[in-house]
Scaffold this motif. Structure first.
Motif, short mmCIF file in Angstrom:
data_model
loop_
_atom_site.label_atom_id
_atom_site.label_comp_id
_atom_site.label_asym_id
_atom_site.label_seq_id
_atom_site.Cartn_x
_atom_site.Cartn_y
_atom_site.Cartn_z
N ALA A 111 32.96 2.78 8.06
CA ALA A 111 32.56 2.45 6.69
C ALA A 111 31.11 1.99 6.63
CB ALA A 111 33.49 1.37 6.14
N LEU A 112 30.68 1.18 7.59
CA LEU A 112 29.30 0.71 7.61
C LEU A 112 28.32 1.88 7.80
CD1 LEU A 112 29.85 -2.48 9.79
CD2 LEU A 112 29.06 -2.46 7.42
N GLY A 113 28.69 2.82 8.66
CA GLY A 113 27.85 3.99 8.86
C GLY A 113 27.72 4.84 7.60
N TYR A 114 28.81 4.98 6.85
CA TYR A 114 28.77 5.77 5.62
C TYR A 114 27.94 5.10 4.54
CZ TYR A 114 31.93 9.60 6.77
OH TYR A 114 32.48 10.74 7.30
N ILE A 115 27.91 3.77 4.55
CA ILE A 115 27.04 3.06 3.61
C ILE A 115 25.58 3.22 4.00
CG2 ILE A 115 26.40 0.76 2.77
CD1 ILE A 115 29.41 -0.01 3.12
N ALA A 116 25.29 3.06 5.29
CA ALA A 116 23.90 3.05 5.77
C ALA A 116 23.24 4.42 5.71
CB ALA A 116 23.86 2.54 7.21
N ARG A 117 24.01 5.48 5.75
CA ARG A 117 23.40 6.80 5.90
C ARG A 117 22.62 7.27 4.67
NH1 ARG A 117 28.07 11.15 6.73
NH2 ARG A 117 28.16 9.91 8.64
N SER A 177 13.71 4.55 8.88
CA SER A 177 12.35 4.00 8.98
C SER A 177 12.11 3.45 10.38
CB SER A 177 12.15 2.89 7.95
OG SER A 177 12.90 1.74 8.31
N PRO A 178 10.82 3.33 10.76
CA PRO A 178 10.52 2.72 12.07
C PRO A 178 11.03 1.29 12.20
CG PRO A 178 8.59 3.82 11.15
CD PRO A 178 9.63 3.82 10.08
N GLU A 179 11.01 0.56 11.09
CA GLU A 179 11.46 -0.83 11.14
C GLU A 179 12.95 -0.92 11.43
OE1 GLU A 179 7.73 -0.35 9.17
OE2 GLU A 179 9.68 0.51 8.64
N LEU A 180 13.74 -0.07 10.79
CA LEU A 180 15.18 -0.07 11.04
C LEU A 180 15.49 0.40 12.46
CD1 LEU A 180 16.33 1.30 7.58
CD2 LEU A 180 16.94 -0.93 8.52
N ALA A 181 14.75 1.41 12.91
CA ALA A 181 14.94 1.87 14.28
C ALA A 181 14.58 0.78 15.28
CB ALA A 181 14.10 3.12 14.53
N GLN A 182 13.52 0.04 14.97
CA GLN A 182 13.11 -1.06 15.86
C GLN A 182 14.18 -2.14 15.91
OE1 GLN A 182 9.99 -1.07 17.66
NE2 GLN A 182 11.28 -2.54 18.76
N THR A 183 14.85 -2.39 14.79
CA THR A 183 15.95 -3.36 14.77
C THR A 183 17.06 -2.94 15.71
OG1 THR A 183 15.46 -3.91 12.46
CG2 THR A 183 17.64 -4.50 13.28
N VAL A 184 17.39 -1.66 15.71
CA VAL A 184 18.41 -1.15 16.63
C VAL A 184 17.95 -1.30 18.08
CG1 VAL A 184 19.66 0.93 17.35
CG2 VAL A 184 19.36 0.44 14.91
N VAL A 185 16.70 -0.99 18.33
CA VAL A 185 16.15 -1.08 19.69
C VAL A 185 16.15 -2.53 20.18
CG1 VAL A 185 14.05 -0.79 21.06
CG2 VAL A 185 14.76 1.00 19.47
N ASP A 186 15.81 -3.46 19.30
CA ASP A 186 15.70 -4.87 19.68
C ASP A 186 17.03 -5.48 20.12
OD1 ASP A 186 13.00 -4.79 19.17
OD2 ASP A 186 13.14 -5.70 17.18
N THR A 187 18.12 -4.85 19.76
CA THR A 187 19.43 -5.34 20.20
C THR A 187 19.85 -4.77 21.56
OG1 THR A 187 20.55 -3.59 18.96
CG2 THR A 187 20.22 -5.68 17.83
N GLY A 188 18.97 -3.98 22.16
CA GLY A 188 19.28 -3.41 23.47
C GLY A 188 20.12 -2.15 23.42
N VAL A 216 22.96 -3.35 5.40
CA VAL A 216 23.88 -3.36 6.53
C VAL A 216 23.30 -4.19 7.69
CG1 VAL A 216 25.00 -1.92 8.30
CG2 VAL A 216 24.98 -1.18 5.91
N VAL A 217 22.01 -4.00 7.93
CA VAL A 217 21.34 -4.77 8.98
C VAL A 217 21.34 -6.26 8.66
CG1 VAL A 217 19.09 -5.21 10.05
CG2 VAL A 217 19.88 -2.86 9.76
N ASP A 218 21.01 -6.59 7.41
CA ASP A 218 20.95 -8.00 6.99
C ASP A 218 22.31 -8.69 7.07
OD1 ASP A 218 18.27 -7.64 6.52
OD2 ASP A 218 18.48 -7.36 4.36
N ALA A 219 23.36 -7.91 6.97
CA ALA A 219 24.71 -8.48 7.09
C ALA A 219 25.09 -8.80 8.53
CB ALA A 219 25.73 -7.52 6.47
N GLY A 220 24.22 -8.39 9.48
CA GLY A 220 24.46 -8.70 10.88
C GLY A 220 25.31 -7.68 11.62
N ALA A 221 25.29 -6.44 11.16
CA ALA A 221 26.17 -5.42 11.75
C ALA A 221 25.65 -4.88 13.08
CB ALA A 221 26.35 -4.26 10.76
#
Length: 474
Positions: free
Chosen positions: A115-121, A165-176, A130-135
């Motif tokens: 469900a989170l993926g379908y919202i974010a896409r 966006s680069p910022e969202l991708a960076q958020t994913v990267v920053d979590t390892g 989705v990111v701000d919610a801590g997912a």
């Protein structure tokens, strides 16, 4: 579905969500999810019927079976459009779904991640919510779980977040996430590999730094083994990843070349057909665009004849346009590069695509640009001569220009140009006085003794007179 909708099925199902029997609650939620998934109108009916608040409340209160069904309804509503996904968010679904990612039951986690993926896409704003919610940290934990189905959906959700966006991708990267995704590239499950390569591609595409982080995870050359995977979408996503990496810098492209990536992609193009070829074609074009040496690496790996074969086989115009663009990137560097393209008999095909009135505008533009990139570098006259007979004036001037450059320096070419009828054809060209084309023709004429040019012109006039006489007598 129409009959159910006309019978007021939504108003009938809503009270069942509050039934005292848990099985009835779960089955009612499942029915609502299937209805909402069917089309956008039914999904809107779920929103307008104030059903979502009840489902979201139940996500925190009910058992795992109901939670799974409720998350399915949220996913089914959110998938249709950004507006419906926003309606799900506005009802407070994100917090409930993120909490569900911490459930013990893997099926509940999977349903929530989906469900989170379908919202974010849909767009960057929804993805940011989705990111701000801590997912994201919890999704990264999900890809480390043993259940393959949960890994798939979590990787897919991370891909949907990172793509905007680069910022969202960076958020994913920053979590390892990259390190954990990289560990799964050789997993035997094809569907998981599809999502892993998709996520790495979406991260890589935004910037040089992000692409370098993916490369630093040491996924090459292991990734190249997946170009022989039985699943065509795994192979497609691998070439997409390579395309997103190579487009950034010559250094990243050189790294791919050094690991054997170009030769592997050329082989891949030979074993595939249709749209799955597209990312591989573009990857070769990006590599060749960076430098002479990288373009030569594509040529040495037999990329030109393979692309020529693709051009003859593919009916889709957007694929032909990509191939034309790739040829332009390969042939634009030096005469040697242009000759490699010309000897594959590509130039007449590009000219035909450009002149074909049925070709799309994009295909015509790409073919024209490719010709104008290759022709000024091409000194291989046997490949240029057929264009004298077909090319329109805006292309013809580039062809004649090359003859005017080569003929003064090559006596053998001058003789062949006369015997093949090329000089005679040049005399037939109608050029405006003082134009660049006329200057090129004059330059060619000056390469020959004064008696040769009038002779060719005399033969031209004689042939015209003979044709007129035959027409009159018949």
């Amino acid at each position: 579905m129409d009959s159910l909708q006309n019978a007021g099925v939504m108003s009938l199902l809503r009270p069942l969500l509050l039934d005292v029997v848990p099985t009835i609650q779960q089955t009612a939620a499942l029915a609502l999810g299937r209805l909402a998934s069917y089309n956008e109108d039914l999904a809107e009916a779920v929103v307008k019927g104030d059903i979502l608040p009840q489902l979201i409340y139940s996500l925190a209160e009910q058992n795992r079976f109901y939670k799974k069904a409720a998350a399915f309804v949220l996913r089914a509503v959110a998938k249709h459009s950004p507006a419906l996904a926003q309606a799900v968010v506005d009802c407070g679904a994100l917090d409930a779904l993120v909490i569900s990612l911490e459930e013990f039951d893997p099926d509940v986690k999977e349903a929530a991640a989906w469900a989170l993926g379908y919202i974010a896409r849909h767009n960057a704003n929804l993805s940011q919510e989705v990111v701000d919610a801590g997912a994201v940290p919890l999704l990264v934990l999900c890809i480390q779980e043993p259940e393959v189905a949960l890994k798939r959906i979590a990787a897919s959700a991370l891909s949907d977040i990172a793509k905007h966006s680069p910022e969202l991708a960076q958020t994913v990267v920053d979590t390892g996430a990259i390190a954990h995704l990289a560990q799964m590239i050789l997993n035997p499950d094809a569907k998981l590999k599809r999502q892993v390569f998709s996520a790495l591609s979406q991260i890589s595409k935004h910037s040089v730094d992000l692409a370098e982080m993916v490369v630093e995870a040491e996924i090459f050359p292991a990734v190249l083994a997946c170009l022989r995977d039985p699943d065509e979408y795994v192979r497609k996503n691998v070439t997409t990843l390579m395309r997103e990496i190579t487009k950034h810098t010559p250094e990243l492209s050189q790294m791919i070349v050094n690991t054997g990536g170009v030769a592997a992609v050329v082989d891949y193009l030979g074993d595939s057909h249709g749209n799955v070829r597209l990312s591989g074609i573009m990857m070769l074009g990006y590599v060749a665009a960076h430098s002479e040496n990288l373009a030569m690496a594509v040529i040495v790996s037999k990329g030109v004849p393979q692309l020529a074969l693709c051009l003859s086989e593919e009916p889709e115009e957007h694929i032909k346009a990509a191939i034309a663009w790739a040829f332009g990137q390969i042939g634009r560097h030096t005469p040697e590069h242009a000759r490699a393209v010309a000897t594959a008999n590509v130039l007449p095909n590009l000219l035909a695509l450009y002149m074909d009135t049925d070709s799309s505008e994009d295909l015509q533009v790409k073919a024209k640009k490719a010709l104008k990139s290759i022709l000024p570098k091409c000194t291989y006259l046997p490949a240029l001569e057929p264009l004298l007979y077909e090319a329109p004036s805006n292309i013809l001037k580039h062809v004649v220009c090359q003859f005017s450059k080569v003929l003064p320096r090559d006596s053998k070419a001058r003789r062949l140009f006369v015997t093949s009828g090329g000089l005679k054809k040049v005399q037939e060209i109608k050029a405006d006085p003082g134009s660049a084309l006329q200057e090129y023709i004059n330059s060619i004429n000056s390469c020959y003794p004064e008696e040769i040019v009038p002779y060719c012109y005399y033969k031209l006039v004689t042939n015209v007179i003979r044709t007129v006489k035959r027409n009159v007598s018949s």
